[in-house]
Motif scaffolding. Sequence first.
Motif, mmCIF file in Angstrom:
data_model
loop_
_atom_site.group_PDB
_atom_site.id
_atom_site.type_symbol
_atom_site.label_atom_id
_atom_site.label_comp_id
_atom_site.label_asym_id
_atom_site.label_seq_id
_atom_site.Cartn_x
_atom_site.Cartn_y
_atom_site.Cartn_z
ATOM 1 N N GLN A 57 10.838 3.301 -4.771
ATOM 2 C CA GLN A 57 10.105 2.466 -5.709
ATOM 3 C C GLN A 57 10.512 2.801 -7.130
ATOM 4 N N VAL A 60 10.724 -5.891 -10.420
ATOM 5 C CA VAL A 60 10.606 -5.841 -8.970
ATOM 6 C C VAL A 60 11.987 -6.175 -8.405
ATOM 7 N N SER A 77 9.467 -0.305 -0.638
ATOM 8 C CA SER A 77 8.025 -0.049 -0.728
ATOM 9 C C SER A 77 7.217 -1.159 -0.055
ATOM 10 N N ILE A 78 7.848 -2.316 0.164
ATOM 11 C CA ILE A 78 7.180 -3.427 0.853
ATOM 12 C C ILE A 78 8.101 -3.961 1.943
ATOM 13 N N GLU A 127 0.697 -7.238 -2.121
ATOM 14 C CA GLU A 127 1.151 -5.879 -2.423
ATOM 15 C C GLU A 127 2.094 -5.811 -3.615
ATOM 16 N N GLY A 128 2.773 -6.899 -3.916
ATOM 17 C CA GLY A 128 3.804 -6.881 -4.947
ATOM 18 C C GLY A 128 3.288 -6.500 -6.323
ATOM 19 N N ASP A 182 8.181 -2.355 -7.394
ATOM 20 C CA ASP A 182 8.353 -2.474 -5.943
ATOM 21 C C ASP A 182 9.777 -2.848 -5.546
#
Length: 254
Positions: free
Chosen positions: A52, A60, A179-180, A200-201, A205
């Motif tokens: 991350q 992101v 991370s996602i 979650e974003g 990330d």
Amino acid sequence: MRVTFYSWKADKIKRYGLVVILALFCALLLWIGQWSQLPVFSNKGEPRALSQGSAETPYVALTFNISWGSEKVHEILKKLDAYNAHATFFVSGEWAERHPDILEDIHKGKHEIGMMGYKYESYLEQEPAEVDTDLREAKAVFEKLGYKDLKWIRPPHGHFDKAVLKQIDKKGLQTVQWSINPHDWENPGTNKIIDQIMEEGSKGDIILLHASDSVKQTSKALDVIIPGLKQKGLEFVSITELVNGGKSKTTQVQ
């Protein structure tokens, strides 16, 4: 009177003591926070895997894995181009050898290219010598195709341990995880992919998606994900830009 004085003095000492304790506690939290923001891959000389970026910058990273097939990648490239979103594509050496033209299309779209080894076989199921050979063959393929400065690698299937990280590090490469992970390759439903990423974003990330032929819903999901994350104030960047934009968290291998 003397009793009252001593009582007042004791209360004062307690109050000051509480203030000192709170101050020390805050100092400890700041010290911990400082050490939790160590530079990327820094762990007293031990390599780590980037999972991350910094939560202090509105970046992101969309990342796409490709190990086989050629039908879905162009759909995804068109969506990224339509929404002016940059991404990082992790591809296996075997796939790159078979599809140099598609790799060039990815490059021309100003997306970053990373590798996933050569054969896309778990490094935890191979002997160290086999892992070394796979990394060497992968680097040779990308260099032959004109991509000599690749520095990011996502180990096949995301499998690694300390020994694998050290082998990767010796090759001048740096490991990237995520991370996602909405498991889009399982085709769980377009809305499920969208919902997880949108919920979650956040800043820093690294989102794991796929561009192999197994994905049936990813391209459609991007129609909501990209505009949606932009509305949250996030900017799509490559892994290199994510790292350069701030200090980054890393995954510790136990």
